[in-house]
Design a protein around this motif. Structure first.
Motif, PDB file in Angstrom:
ATOM      1  N   VAL A   1       0.841  -1.190   0.000  1.00 53.02           N
ATOM      2  CA  VAL A   1       0.000   0.000   0.000  1.00 53.02           C
ATOM      3  C   VAL A   1       0.877   1.241   0.000  1.00 53.02           C
ATOM      4  O   VAL A   1       1.791   1.362   0.805  1.00 53.02           O
ATOM      5  CB  VAL A   1      -0.920   0.043   1.243  1.00 53.02           C
ATOM      6  CG1 VAL A   1      -1.758   1.304   1.233  1.00 53.02           C
ATOM      7  CG2 VAL A   1      -1.798  -1.192   1.286  1.00 53.02           C
ATOM      8  N   GLN A   2       0.621   2.128  -0.932  1.00 58.92           N
ATOM      9  CA  GLN A   2       1.326   3.395  -0.988  1.00 58.92           C
ATOM     10  C   GLN A   2       0.436   4.465  -0.384  1.00 58.92           C
ATOM     11  O   GLN A   2      -0.720   4.617  -0.769  1.00 58.92           O
ATOM     12  CB  GLN A   2       1.664   3.755  -2.437  1.00 58.92           C
ATOM     13  CG  GLN A   2       2.558   2.749  -3.121  1.00 58.92           C
ATOM     14  CD  GLN A   2       3.942   2.717  -2.514  1.00 58.92           C
ATOM     15  OE1 GLN A   2       4.488   3.739  -2.122  1.00 58.92           O
ATOM     16  NE2 GLN A   2       4.514   1.522  -2.422  1.00 58.92           N
ATOM     17  N   LEU A   3       0.988   5.166   0.572  1.00 60.15           N
ATOM     18  CA  LEU A   3       0.232   6.209   1.240  1.00 60.15           C
ATOM     19  C   LEU A   3       0.889   7.551   0.999  1.00 60.15           C
ATOM     20  O   LEU A   3       2.110   7.673   1.116  1.00 60.15           O
ATOM     21  CB  LEU A   3       0.153   5.937   2.739  1.00 60.15           C
ATOM     22  CG  LEU A   3      -0.617   4.687   3.147  1.00 60.15           C
ATOM     23  CD1 LEU A   3      -0.382   4.379   4.616  1.00 60.15           C
ATOM     24  CD2 LEU A   3      -2.095   4.877   2.878  1.00 60.15           C
ATOM     25  N   GLN A   4       0.096   8.530   0.684  1.00 59.89           N
ATOM     26  CA  GLN A   4       0.615   9.876   0.469  1.00 59.89           C
ATOM     27  C   GLN A   4      -0.252  10.881   1.189  1.00 59.89           C
ATOM     28  O   GLN A   4      -1.465  10.926   0.962  1.00 59.89           O
ATOM     29  CB  GLN A   4       0.672  10.213  -1.013  1.00 59.89           C
ATOM     30  CG  GLN A   4       1.221  11.607  -1.282  1.00 59.89           C
ATOM     31  CD  GLN A   4       1.447  11.872  -2.758  1.00 59.89           C
ATOM     32  OE1 GLN A   4       1.581  10.948  -3.548  1.00 59.89           O
ATOM     33  NE2 GLN A   4       1.477  13.140  -3.127  1.00 59.89           N
ATOM     34  N   ALA A  22      -4.153   9.662   1.047  1.00 56.77           N
ATOM     35  CA  ALA A  22      -4.747   8.772   0.063  1.00 56.77           C
ATOM     36  C   ALA A  22      -3.897   7.529  -0.106  1.00 56.77           C
ATOM     37  O   ALA A  22      -2.661   7.597  -0.110  1.00 56.77           O
ATOM     38  CB  ALA A  22      -4.883   9.497  -1.272  1.00 56.77           C
ATOM     39  N   ALA A  23      -4.552   6.423  -0.233  1.00 57.54           N
ATOM     40  CA  ALA A  23      -3.865   5.149  -0.419  1.00 57.54           C
ATOM     41  C   ALA A  23      -4.027   4.678  -1.853  1.00 57.54           C
ATOM     42  O   ALA A  23      -5.063   4.890  -2.474  1.00 57.54           O
ATOM     43  CB  ALA A  23      -4.422   4.106   0.525  1.00 57.54           C
ATOM     44  N   SER A  24      -3.012   4.055  -2.350  1.00 59.29           N
ATOM     45  CA  SER A  24      -3.081   3.454  -3.672  1.00 59.29           C
ATOM     46  C   SER A  24      -2.440   2.076  -3.601  1.00 59.29           C
ATOM     47  O   SER A  24      -1.661   1.786  -2.711  1.00 59.29           O
ATOM     48  CB  SER A  24      -2.361   4.328  -4.698  1.00 59.29           C
ATOM     49  OG  SER A  24      -0.996   4.458  -4.371  1.00 59.29           O
ATOM     50  N   GLY A  25      -2.798   1.252  -4.520  1.00 56.70           N
ATOM     51  CA  GLY A  25      -2.225  -0.081  -4.552  1.00 56.70           C
ATOM     52  C   GLY A  25      -3.155  -1.134  -3.990  1.00 56.70           C
ATOM     53  O   GLY A  25      -3.187  -2.255  -4.468  1.00 56.70           O
ATOM     54  N   ARG A  26      -3.852  -0.783  -2.941  1.00 57.91           N
ATOM     55  CA  ARG A  26      -4.859  -1.683  -2.382  1.00 57.91           C
ATOM     56  C   ARG A  26      -5.712  -0.905  -1.404  1.00 57.91           C
ATOM     57  O   ARG A  26      -5.335   0.156  -0.959  1.00 57.91           O
ATOM     58  CB  ARG A  26      -4.209  -2.886  -1.691  1.00 57.91           C
ATOM     59  CG  ARG A  26      -3.387  -2.549  -0.474  1.00 57.91           C
ATOM     60  CD  ARG A  26      -2.890  -3.793   0.227  1.00 57.91           C
ATOM     61  NE  ARG A  26      -3.976  -4.534   0.848  1.00 57.91           N
ATOM     62  CZ  ARG A  26      -3.799  -5.700   1.461  1.00 57.91           C
ATOM     63  NH1 ARG A  26      -2.614  -6.249   1.516  1.00 57.91           N
ATOM     64  NH2 ARG A  26      -4.821  -6.330   2.013  1.00 57.91           N
ATOM     65  N   THR A  27      -6.820  -1.469  -1.047  1.00 54.56           N
ATOM     66  CA  THR A  27      -7.672  -0.804  -0.077  1.00 54.56           C
ATOM     67  C   THR A  27      -7.105  -0.958   1.327  1.00 54.56           C
ATOM     68  O   THR A  27      -6.476  -1.969   1.649  1.00 54.56           O
ATOM     69  CB  THR A  27      -9.091  -1.389  -0.123  1.00 54.56           C
ATOM     70  OG1 THR A  27      -9.888  -0.718   0.856  1.00 54.56           O
ATOM     71  CG2 THR A  27      -9.082  -2.878   0.196  1.00 54.56           C
ATOM     72  N   PHE A  28      -7.284   0.041   2.128  1.00 53.83           N
ATOM     73  CA  PHE A  28      -6.875  -0.065   3.526  1.00 53.83           C
ATOM     74  C   PHE A  28      -8.074  -0.061   4.453  1.00 53.83           C
ATOM     75  O   PHE A  28      -7.949   0.154   5.652  1.00 53.83           O
ATOM     76  CB  PHE A  28      -5.883   1.045   3.900  1.00 53.83           C
ATOM     77  CG  PHE A  28      -6.452   2.450   3.864  1.00 53.83           C
ATOM     78  CD1 PHE A  28      -6.259   3.256   2.760  1.00 53.83           C
ATOM     79  CD2 PHE A  28      -7.155   2.958   4.937  1.00 53.83           C
ATOM     80  CE1 PHE A  28      -6.769   4.538   2.734  1.00 53.83           C
ATOM     81  CE2 PHE A  28      -7.672   4.239   4.915  1.00 53.83           C
ATOM     82  CZ  PHE A  28      -7.469   5.029   3.816  1.00 53.83           C
ATOM     83  N   SER A  29      -9.260  -0.355   3.900  1.00 49.47           N
ATOM     84  CA  SER A  29     -10.486  -0.269   4.704  1.00 49.47           C
ATOM     85  C   SER A  29     -10.510  -1.242   5.875  1.00 49.47           C
ATOM     86  O   SER A  29     -11.246  -1.035   6.825  1.00 49.47           O
ATOM     87  CB  SER A  29     -11.712  -0.494   3.813  1.00 49.47           C
ATOM     88  OG  SER A  29     -11.645  -1.765   3.200  1.00 49.47           O
ATOM     89  N   GLY A  30      -9.699  -2.282   5.828  1.00 46.62           N
ATOM     90  CA  GLY A  30      -9.697  -3.243   6.916  1.00 46.62           C
ATOM     91  C   GLY A  30      -8.713  -2.932   8.021  1.00 46.62           C
ATOM     92  O   GLY A  30      -8.630  -3.671   9.002  1.00 46.62           O
ATOM     93  N   TYR A  31      -7.988  -1.835   7.879  1.00 50.35           N
ATOM     94  CA  TYR A  31      -6.930  -1.494   8.827  1.00 50.35           C
ATOM     95  C   TYR A  31      -7.265  -0.278   9.669  1.00 50.35           C
ATOM     96  O   TYR A  31      -7.949   0.638   9.207  1.00 50.35           O
ATOM     97  CB  TYR A  31      -5.631  -1.181   8.078  1.00 50.35           C
ATOM     98  CG  TYR A  31      -5.097  -2.310   7.249  1.00 50.35           C
ATOM     99  CD1 TYR A  31      -5.191  -2.277   5.862  1.00 50.35           C
ATOM    100  CD2 TYR A  31      -4.484  -3.410   7.835  1.00 50.35           C
ATOM    101  CE1 TYR A  31      -4.692  -3.310   5.086  1.00 50.35           C
ATOM    102  CE2 TYR A  31      -3.986  -4.441   7.060  1.00 50.35           C
ATOM    103  CZ  TYR A  31      -4.096  -4.379   5.692  1.00 50.35           C
ATOM    104  OH  TYR A  31      -3.606  -5.402   4.933  1.00 50.35           O
ATOM    105  N   GLY A  32      -6.741  -0.280  10.882  1.00 48.32           N
ATOM    106  CA  GLY A  32      -6.702   0.971  11.600  1.00 48.32           C
ATOM    107  C   GLY A  32      -5.737   1.899  10.888  1.00 48.32           C
ATOM    108  O   GLY A  32      -4.804   1.443  10.212  1.00 48.32           O
TER     109      GLY A  32
END
Length: 120
Positions: A1-4, A22-32
């Motif tokens: 996951v790339q976060l900017q 914003a995240a790219s590469g995959r969803t981060f909806s399952g993470y804190g």
């Protein structure tokens, strides 16, 4: 996951600003998710955390009552609303997927931060 992270800038004390991550590469909806900051000459510190669905959050003492973390999983974005900014909030701000219970970076990597400078 790339976060900017973005949205930083130069503001006066007492101002408000909202940072986005914003995240790219995959969803981060399952993470804190968490916000961290690193002031010049200091170590990176925890600022705020939000759990996976946005139902729970907590903050470091110095920003309680002034900052609000939120997230929009549909947009894969986490926010940090900052009010009544103080010069001591000056730092580079980063976001990261976290272990919500520990408030620590889950994957150990940091994306691109955004710089905030608060003038007195």
């Amino acid at each position: 996951v790339q976060l900017q992270a973005f949205g930083g800038g130069l503001v006066q004390a007492g101002s408000s600003l909202r940072l986005s991550c914003a995240a790219s590469g995959r969803t981060f909806s399952g993470y804190g998710m968490g916000w961290f900051r690193q002031a010049p000459g200091k170590e990176r510190e925890f600022v705020a955390a939000i759990n996976w669905n946005g139902g729970r959050s907590y903050y470091t003492d110095s920003v309680k009552g002034r900052f609000t973390i939120s997230r929009d999983n549909a947009k894969n974005t986490v926010y940090l609303q900052m009010n009544n900014l103080k010069p001591e909030d000056t730092a580079v701000y980063y976001c990261a997927a976290i272990d919500y219970g520990l408030g620590s970076n889950l994957f150990g990597s940091w994306g691109r931060g955004t710089e905030l400078t608060v003038s007195s």
